[in-house]
Design a protein around this motif. Structure first.
Motif, PDB file in Angstrom:
ATOM      1  N   VAL A  21       0.842  -1.200   0.000  1.00  0.00           N
ATOM      2  CA  VAL A  21       0.000   0.000   0.000  1.00  0.00           C
ATOM      3  C   VAL A  21       0.874   1.245   0.000  1.00  0.00           C
ATOM      4  O   VAL A  21       0.624   2.195  -0.756  1.00  0.00           O
ATOM      5  CB  VAL A  21      -0.978   0.006   1.206  1.00  0.00           C
ATOM      6  N   ALA A  22       1.922   1.255   0.825  1.00  0.00           N
ATOM      7  CA  ALA A  22       2.825   2.415   0.872  1.00  0.00           C
ATOM      8  C   ALA A  22       3.462   2.654  -0.491  1.00  0.00           C
ATOM      9  O   ALA A  22       3.526   3.794  -0.972  1.00  0.00           O
ATOM     10  CB  ALA A  22       3.899   2.210   1.947  1.00  0.00           C
ATOM     11  N   GLY A  23       3.923   1.578  -1.125  1.00  0.00           N
ATOM     12  CA  GLY A  23       4.512   1.716  -2.460  1.00  0.00           C
ATOM     13  C   GLY A  23       3.509   2.235  -3.472  1.00  0.00           C
ATOM     14  O   GLY A  23       3.824   3.106  -4.293  1.00  0.00           O
ATOM     15  N   GLY A  24       2.297   1.721  -3.408  1.00  0.00           N
ATOM     16  CA  GLY A  24       1.246   2.184  -4.317  1.00  0.00           C
ATOM     17  C   GLY A  24       0.914   3.647  -4.094  1.00  0.00           C
ATOM     18  O   GLY A  24       0.734   4.415  -5.043  1.00  0.00           O
ATOM     19  N   LEU A  25       0.863   4.051  -2.828  1.00  0.00           N
ATOM     20  CA  LEU A  25       0.555   5.448  -2.521  1.00  0.00           C
ATOM     21  C   LEU A  25       1.661   6.389  -3.002  1.00  0.00           C
ATOM     22  O   LEU A  25       1.381   7.497  -3.455  1.00  0.00           O
ATOM     23  CB  LEU A  25       0.301   5.626  -1.023  1.00  0.00           C
ATOM     24  N   VAL A  26       2.912   5.927  -2.935  1.00  0.00           N
ATOM     25  CA  VAL A  26       4.012   6.740  -3.459  1.00  0.00           C
ATOM     26  C   VAL A  26       3.783   7.006  -4.949  1.00  0.00           C
ATOM     27  O   VAL A  26       3.898   8.144  -5.420  1.00  0.00           O
ATOM     28  CB  VAL A  26       5.376   6.043  -3.233  1.00  0.00           C
ATOM     29  N   LEU A  27       3.421   5.958  -5.688  1.00  0.00           N
ATOM     30  CA  LEU A  27       3.173   6.133  -7.123  1.00  0.00           C
ATOM     31  C   LEU A  27       1.934   6.997  -7.375  1.00  0.00           C
ATOM     32  O   LEU A  27       1.935   7.839  -8.278  1.00  0.00           O
ATOM     33  CB  LEU A  27       3.021   4.781  -7.810  1.00  0.00           C
ATOM     34  N   LEU A  28       0.885   6.801  -6.590  1.00  0.00           N
ATOM     35  CA  LEU A  28      -0.343   7.580  -6.782  1.00  0.00           C
ATOM     36  C   LEU A  28      -0.153   9.052  -6.427  1.00  0.00           C
ATOM     37  O   LEU A  28      -0.632   9.934  -7.149  1.00  0.00           O
ATOM     38  CB  LEU A  28      -1.490   6.977  -5.963  1.00  0.00           C
ATOM     39  N   VAL A  29       0.545   9.319  -5.339  1.00  0.00           N
ATOM     40  CA  VAL A  29       0.803  10.711  -4.962  1.00  0.00           C
ATOM     41  C   VAL A  29       1.682  11.366  -6.026  1.00  0.00           C
ATOM     42  O   VAL A  29       1.439  12.512  -6.427  1.00  0.00           O
ATOM     43  CB  VAL A  29       1.449  10.799  -3.553  1.00  0.00           C
ATOM     44  N   GLY A  30       2.678  10.633  -6.490  1.00  0.00           N
ATOM     45  CA  GLY A  30       3.528  11.159  -7.561  1.00  0.00           C
ATOM     46  C   GLY A  30       2.716  11.513  -8.787  1.00  0.00           C
ATOM     47  O   GLY A  30       2.894  12.567  -9.392  1.00  0.00           O
TER      48      GLY A  30
END
Length: 176
Positions: A21-30
């Motif tokens: 989830v953290a990795g996905g959120l990094v990509l989504l926020v980016g």
């Protein structure tokens, strides 16, 4: 003992899920703030996320979500490694590869829903989300670009992570 193995598997599933989830959120926020990753950075990120997923599935291999977790991790690792090896891959080709992998992941989740009735809801929602991502790619609903690929992979990572956390938090009958 069986109970302590089940507890450590649950912890492994939850930790793996939170990492994804953290990795996905990094990509989504980016993507949300319009930071377009380079192909090399996105490729390496996806490969590492995939390897983390595979290792997490292997560590918690008694989990009801083992097959869905290892398939999702392996697919991300393959996508990342292909893009690392062939950095000049056109965005449209990379997105089609990702779409195919999302479709396989969705199908595996839907099939797992029949194997684990107590996890049916989690598996059905996760499978439907992965298939929706695949459909968006195959139907041309999203433009091919590195930024869009990052967004799609970010959504898939969040879906994988949330599924893993929910599976880890669910007490499967074989763990009692």
């Amino acid at each position: 003992t069986r109970r302590s193995a089940a507890a450590s598997t649950s912890v492994t599933d939850v930790l793996l899920g939170l990492l994804l989830v953290a990795g996905g959120l990094v990509l989504l926020v980016g993507a949300g703030i319009r930071i377009i990753p380079s192909t090399a950075a996105l490729s390496a990120f996806v490969a590492v996320a995939g390897v983390v997923g595979v290792v997490g599935a292997l560590v918690g291999r008694t989990s009801a979500g083992f097959f869905t977790e290892i398939v999702a991790g392996a697919e991300l690792a393959v996508l990342g490694l292909v893009l690392v090896r062939f950095p000049d891959t056109p965005a449209a080709t990379a997105q089609l590869l990702a779409g195919a992998l999302f479709a396989v992941n969705g199908i595996v989740r839907l099939a797992s829903a029949t194997e684990f009735p107590s996890l049916r809801g989690i598996m059905l929602v996760g499978g439907a989300a992965s298939l929706a991502l695949a459909a968006a790619v195959f139907l041309g609903a999203v433009p091919p670009s590195v930024g869009t690929l990052g967004l799609l992979v970010g959504v898939e990572l969040v879906v994988d992570g949330v599924s893993s956390v929910l599976i880890g938090r669910h007490e499967h009958p074989s763990r009692r």
